[in-house]
Design a protein around this motif. Structure first.
Motif, PDB file in Angstrom:
ATOM      1  N   UNK A  54       0.768  -1.218   0.042  1.00  0.00           N
ATOM      2  CA  UNK A  54       0.021  -0.120  -0.116  1.00  0.00           C
ATOM      3  C   UNK A  54       0.742   1.321   0.037  1.00  0.00           C
ATOM      4  N   UNK A  55       0.326   2.219  -0.678  1.00  0.00           N
ATOM      5  CA  UNK A  55       0.990   3.441  -0.769  1.00  0.00           C
ATOM      6  C   UNK A  55       0.595   4.412   0.381  1.00  0.00           C
ATOM      7  N   UNK A  56       1.434   5.458   0.902  1.00  0.00           N
ATOM      8  CA  UNK A  56       1.047   6.216   1.742  1.00  0.00           C
ATOM      9  C   UNK A  56      -0.238   7.175   1.622  1.00  0.00           C
ATOM     10  N   UNK A  57      -1.449   7.214   2.206  1.00  0.00           N
ATOM     11  CA  UNK A  57      -2.371   7.794   1.687  1.00  0.00           C
ATOM     12  C   UNK A  57      -2.186   9.619   1.719  1.00  0.00           C
ATOM     13  N   UNK A  58      -1.159   9.887   2.707  1.00  0.00           N
ATOM     14  CA  UNK A  58      -0.909  11.104   3.021  1.00  0.00           C
ATOM     15  C   UNK A  58      -0.161  11.867   1.719  1.00  0.00           C
ATOM     16  N   UNK A  76      -4.183   2.741  -1.428  1.00  0.00           N
ATOM     17  CA  UNK A  76      -3.641   3.146  -0.257  1.00  0.00           C
ATOM     18  C   UNK A  76      -4.106   2.104   0.866  1.00  0.00           C
ATOM     19  N   UNK A  77      -5.027   0.985   0.392  1.00  0.00           N
ATOM     20  CA  UNK A  77      -5.467   0.302   1.282  1.00  0.00           C
ATOM     21  C   UNK A  77      -4.784  -1.130   1.459  1.00  0.00           C
ATOM     22  N   UNK A  78      -5.047  -1.806   2.440  1.00  0.00           N
ATOM     23  CA  UNK A  78      -4.293  -3.097   3.022  1.00  0.00           C
ATOM     24  C   UNK A  78      -5.164  -4.144   2.129  1.00  0.00           C
ATOM     25  N   UNK A  79      -4.490  -5.450   1.867  1.00  0.00           N
ATOM     26  CA  UNK A  79      -5.270  -6.644   1.138  1.00  0.00           C
ATOM     27  C   UNK A  79      -6.068  -6.256  -0.142  1.00  0.00           C
ATOM     28  N   UNK A 105      -9.064  -5.887  -6.399  1.00  0.00           N
ATOM     29  CA  UNK A 105     -10.020  -6.534  -5.447  1.00  0.00           C
ATOM     30  C   UNK A 105      -9.414  -6.732  -4.026  1.00  0.00           C
ATOM     31  N   UNK A 106     -10.207  -5.964  -3.013  1.00  0.00           N
ATOM     32  CA  UNK A 106     -10.033  -5.948  -1.758  1.00  0.00           C
ATOM     33  C   UNK A 106     -10.619  -6.750  -0.859  1.00  0.00           C
TER      34      UNK A 106
END
Length: 117
Positions: A54-58, A76-79, A105-106
């Motif tokens: 995941x990338x840094x959402x900030x 930016x999300x996990x999984x 797909x999360x």
């Protein structure tokens, strides 16, 4: 995009953004993970779904703007697993005018996933 969500899909939402040189289509839905994966397979991706860190959402910026649908950027999300599709490259007659599709797909738990493209 000419896609069909799975029959059991829930929370189906979408948007269209008309840009200066292109049109961006967004669609998101919740479904059993197997249905979300089948949906992506039907798009004929170049490679199998893969997981990226995941990338840094900030600091991450993108032109896609999933926030318009009330969703965070999938990168930016996990999984989250992702795959890319180039319909003209694979001669997908169903989408001759679509230049590219990025599918996500999360897994959200209990055998369900959120699909976005």
């Amino acid at each position: 995009m000419r896609v069909r969500t799975p029959a059991g899909a829930a929370d189906v939402t979408g948007a269209v953004r008309h840009g200066f040189q292109d049109i961006t289509y967004l669609i998101a839905f919740m479904a059993p993970t197997v249905d979300a994966e089948t949906f992506v397979t039907d798009l004929r991706p170049e490679d199998a779904l893969r997981i990226d860190a995941p990338r840094d959402p900030k600091t991450y910026t993108t032109a896609t703007l999933w926030a318009h649908l009330g969703l965070p950027e999938p990168e930016t999300e996990q999984k989250v697993r992702t795959a890319s599709v180039c319909p003209p490259c694979i001669k997908d007659e169903r989408r001759p005018a679509v230049q590219s599709i990025t599918a996500f797909v999360q897994e959200i738990g209990h055998g369900r996933s959120r699909a976005r493209c």
